[in-house]
Design a protein around this motif. Structure first.
Motif, PDB file in Angstrom:
ATOM      1  N   VAL A   1      29.012  97.919  21.719  1.00  0.00           N
ATOM      2  CA  VAL A   1      29.026  98.436  22.999  1.00  0.00           C
ATOM      3  C   VAL A   1      29.829  97.318  23.819  1.00  0.00           C
ATOM      4  CG1 VAL A   1      28.256  99.287  25.344  1.00  0.00           C
ATOM      5  CG2 VAL A   1      27.283 100.075  23.211  1.00  0.00           C
ATOM      6  N   VAL A   2      31.093  97.477  24.309  1.00  0.00           N
ATOM      7  CA  VAL A   2      31.759  96.490  24.876  1.00  0.00           C
ATOM      8  C   VAL A   2      32.024  96.723  26.378  1.00  0.00           C
ATOM      9  CG1 VAL A   2      33.872  95.068  24.989  1.00  0.00           C
ATOM     10  CG2 VAL A   2      32.933  95.997  22.698  1.00  0.00           C
ATOM     11  N   THR A   3      31.811  95.717  27.284  1.00  0.00           N
ATOM     12  CA  THR A   3      32.052  96.179  28.568  1.00  0.00           C
ATOM     13  C   THR A   3      33.100  95.042  29.211  1.00  0.00           C
ATOM     14  OG1 THR A   3      31.264  95.903  31.092  1.00  0.00           O
ATOM     15  CG2 THR A   3      30.003  94.467  29.225  1.00  0.00           C
ATOM     16  N   THR A   4      34.273  95.753  29.748  1.00  0.00           N
ATOM     17  CA  THR A   4      35.325  94.708  30.216  1.00  0.00           C
ATOM     18  C   THR A   4      35.950  95.137  31.523  1.00  0.00           C
ATOM     19  OG1 THR A   4      37.222  93.466  29.914  1.00  0.00           O
ATOM     20  CG2 THR A   4      37.279  95.939  28.691  1.00  0.00           C
ATOM     21  N   VAL A   5      36.880  94.663  32.283  1.00  0.00           N
ATOM     22  CA  VAL A   5      37.330  95.339  33.340  1.00  0.00           C
ATOM     23  C   VAL A   5      38.363  96.352  32.774  1.00  0.00           C
ATOM     24  CG1 VAL A   5      37.029  93.083  34.712  1.00  0.00           C
ATOM     25  CG2 VAL A   5      38.890  93.289  33.265  1.00  0.00           C
ATOM     26  N   PRO A   6      38.699  97.406  33.845  1.00  0.00           N
ATOM     27  CA  PRO A   6      39.691  98.394  33.389  1.00  0.00           C
ATOM     28  C   PRO A   6      40.993  98.121  33.056  1.00  0.00           C
ATOM     29  CG  PRO A   6      38.306  99.014  35.677  1.00  0.00           C
ATOM     30  CD  PRO A   6      38.063  97.547  35.211  1.00  0.00           C
ATOM     31  N   SER A   7      41.650  96.948  33.692  1.00  0.00           N
ATOM     32  CA  SER A   7      42.906  96.567  33.483  1.00  0.00           C
ATOM     33  C   SER A   7      43.134  96.098  31.841  1.00  0.00           C
ATOM     34  CB  SER A   7      43.427  95.405  34.464  1.00  0.00           C
ATOM     35  OG  SER A   7      43.696  95.989  35.520  1.00  0.00           O
ATOM     36  N   PHE A   8      42.098  95.145  31.590  1.00  0.00           N
ATOM     37  CA  PHE A   8      42.085  94.444  30.235  1.00  0.00           C
ATOM     38  C   PHE A   8      41.810  95.745  29.225  1.00  0.00           C
ATOM     39  CE2 PHE A   8      40.076  92.660  26.555  1.00  0.00           C
ATOM     40  CZ  PHE A   8      40.968  91.530  26.260  1.00  0.00           C
ATOM     41  N   ALA A   9      40.913  96.704  29.598  1.00  0.00           N
ATOM     42  CA  ALA A   9      40.573  97.841  28.560  1.00  0.00           C
ATOM     43  C   ALA A   9      41.846  98.545  28.333  1.00  0.00           C
ATOM     44  CB  ALA A   9      39.683  98.641  29.022  1.00  0.00           C
ATOM     45  N   SER A  10      42.551  98.917  29.389  1.00  0.00           N
ATOM     46  CA  SER A  10      43.656  99.934  29.040  1.00  0.00           C
ATOM     47  C   SER A  10      45.060  99.346  28.850  1.00  0.00           C
ATOM     48  CB  SER A  10      44.098 100.833  30.805  1.00  0.00           C
ATOM     49  OG  SER A  10      44.235  99.867  31.521  1.00  0.00           O
ATOM     50  N   SER A  11      45.269  98.110  29.163  1.00  0.00           N
ATOM     51  CA  SER A  11      46.455  97.645  28.981  1.00  0.00           C
ATOM     52  C   SER A  11      46.749  96.590  27.573  1.00  0.00           C
ATOM     53  CB  SER A  11      46.918  96.431  30.214  1.00  0.00           C
ATOM     54  OG  SER A  11      46.973  97.223  31.234  1.00  0.00           O
ATOM     55  N   TRP A  12      45.295  95.993  27.292  1.00  0.00           N
ATOM     56  CA  TRP A  12      45.357  95.284  25.954  1.00  0.00           C
ATOM     57  C   TRP A  12      44.434  95.732  24.948  1.00  0.00           C
ATOM     58  CZ3 TRP A  12      42.783  91.973  22.786  1.00  0.00           C
ATOM     59  CH2 TRP A  12      43.467  91.029  22.082  1.00  0.00           C
ATOM     60  N   LEU A  13      43.084  95.825  25.303  1.00  0.00           N
ATOM     61  CA  LEU A  13      42.260  96.218  24.389  1.00  0.00           C
ATOM     62  C   LEU A  13      42.392  97.461  23.636  1.00  0.00           C
ATOM     63  CD1 LEU A  13      39.676  95.405  22.799  1.00  0.00           C
ATOM     64  CD2 LEU A  13      38.392  96.076  24.644  1.00  0.00           C
ATOM     65  N   VAL A  14      42.268  98.552  24.344  1.00  0.00           N
ATOM     66  CA  VAL A  14      42.262  99.948  23.672  1.00  0.00           C
ATOM     67  C   VAL A  14      43.534  99.921  22.795  1.00  0.00           C
ATOM     68  CG1 VAL A  14      42.590 102.138  24.333  1.00  0.00           C
ATOM     69  CG2 VAL A  14      40.860 101.121  25.510  1.00  0.00           C
ATOM     70  N   PRO A  15      44.715  99.726  23.116  1.00  0.00           N
ATOM     71  CA  PRO A  15      45.697 100.087  22.495  1.00  0.00           C
ATOM     72  C   PRO A  15      45.718  99.277  21.047  1.00  0.00           C
ATOM     73  CG  PRO A  15      46.862  99.446  24.449  1.00  0.00           C
ATOM     74  CD  PRO A  15      45.095  99.334  24.615  1.00  0.00           C
ATOM     75  N   ARG A  16      44.830  98.404  20.793  1.00  0.00           N
ATOM     76  CA  ARG A  16      44.656  97.512  19.521  1.00  0.00           C
ATOM     77  C   ARG A  16      43.369  97.881  18.935  1.00  0.00           C
ATOM     78  NH1 ARG A  16      47.599  94.701  22.992  1.00  0.00           N
ATOM     79  NH2 ARG A  16      49.136  93.193  22.356  1.00  0.00           N
ATOM     80  N   LEU A  17      42.493  98.650  19.390  1.00  0.00           N
ATOM     81  CA  LEU A  17      41.358  99.142  18.938  1.00  0.00           C
ATOM     82  C   LEU A  17      41.409  99.782  17.569  1.00  0.00           C
ATOM     83  CD1 LEU A  17      38.799  99.892  21.596  1.00  0.00           C
ATOM     84  CD2 LEU A  17      38.817  97.853  19.911  1.00  0.00           C
ATOM     85  N   GLY A  18      42.551 100.437  17.182  1.00  0.00           N
ATOM     86  CA  GLY A  18      42.864 101.205  16.150  1.00  0.00           C
ATOM     87  C   GLY A  18      42.999 100.097  14.893  1.00  0.00           C
TER      88      GLY A  18
END
Length: 300
Positions: free
Chosen positions: A97-114
């Motif tokens: 379980v990872v918590t972070t700010v929405p901007s970091f999640a949507s703009s950087w983290l989520v696109p790379r999680l694959g």
């Protein structure tokens, strides 16, 4: 002198150290706050030193308490993991379980999680970008990625990166305005603003641009960089955003950087976790993957 302390007393100490609260430790252990207080008193008396500094509102570890916690938290976590393994309580896929700010999640983290999922198919990542931010100390969260000064008392902290501010605009918008050759050229164009309307003001000042009419603080404002990037991609004006957030939009050609005039920031992104969890395999794997992804970032 031979010191004999029960596992119950030491376990109680670890829980109080985790929560910085006898009340919360009592809830975790299923006992009364009075029982917790008694066990802490026993440990301190046997060791002949104060392990906590107390005030009317909170308590925190002394230097001696921190030294004891560093020696105990991993063994107790190993005991807990061994019991869970024995009882077959662990799921087939480890949840992270990872918590972070929405901007970091949507703009950087989520696109790379694959990429991470392909490398570690047995680790199931759950991203929590709720606002207000989840409290890592009291919620069932493994990792927090935080933007700040790095001062997170009682936590295991690793610096990830320090972003810089870059100017972006859509190709269509940039083709429709006069060429931007230096920072002062931006002042005459529509500017997309951060929530507090300070980034552009700071950026112009840093590059020696005078703004007698206060134009640098005018324009539509947005609550986070992800929204501002979308507005810039929609040709609504120039945006000044953290480079880490703009990477995907730049890579996809939605925006480009018209002027080479970035500005460093004073705050960084940090990988934060509880000390007793820092050596867990899934957390180590996620941290190492993040650091590797950051190492191959383009230099904007």
């Amino acid at each position: 002198m031979h010191l004999k302390l029960s596992l119950i007393s030491l376990r109680t100490f670890v829980e109080v150290a985790r929560f910085n609260s006898m009340k919360e430790a009592a809830k975790s252990l299923g006992v009364t706050p009075g029982a917790v207080s008694q066990q802490i008193r026993i440990v301190e008396q046997r060791l002949g030193t104060a392990l906590f500094a107390r005030s009317s509102k909170y308590m925190h570890l002394t230097a001696e308490g921190l030294r004891l916690m560093e020696g105990l938290n991993i063994p107790f976590q190993q005991i807990q993991d061994a019991v869970e393994d024995f009882r077959h309580c662990k799921p087939k896929r480890d949840a992270l379980v990872v918590t972070t700010v929405p901007s970091f999640a949507s703009s950087w983290l989520v696109p790379r999680l694959g990429k991470f999922s392909r490398l570690y198919p047995d680790i199931e990542v759950k991203v929590d970008s709720s606002v207000p931010l989840v409290d890592l100390r009291h919620e069932p969260v493994d990792v927090a990625i935080r933007h700040g000064s790095g001062n997170y008392p009682g936590m295991s902290v690793t610096q990830l990166l320090t972003p810089k501010l870059v100017v972006i605009g859509s190709p269509e918008f940039l083709a429709s305005v006069h060429p931007i050759e230096e920072p002062s050229d931006c002042l005459a164009l529509p500017l997309l603003q951060d929530r507090n309307r300070v980034d552009w003001v700071t950026w112009f000042r840093a590059h020696g641009v005078e703004d007698p009419n206060g134009q640098a603080a005018r324009g539509t404002s947005f609550s986070d960089d992800a929204l501002m990037i979308k507005a810039a991609a929609a040709s609504q004006g120039l945006a000044l955003v953290r480079d880490i957030y703009a990477e995907e939009a730049l890579e996809n050609g939605l925006v480009r950087i018209p002027v080479d005039a970035s500005l460093g920031t004073s705050l960084s992104y940090y990988f934060v976790t509880k000390p007793q969890n820092a050596q867990k395999q899934r957390i180590q794997a996620f941290k190492n993957w993040l650091l590797a992804e950051i190492a191959i970032r383009p230099n904007l």
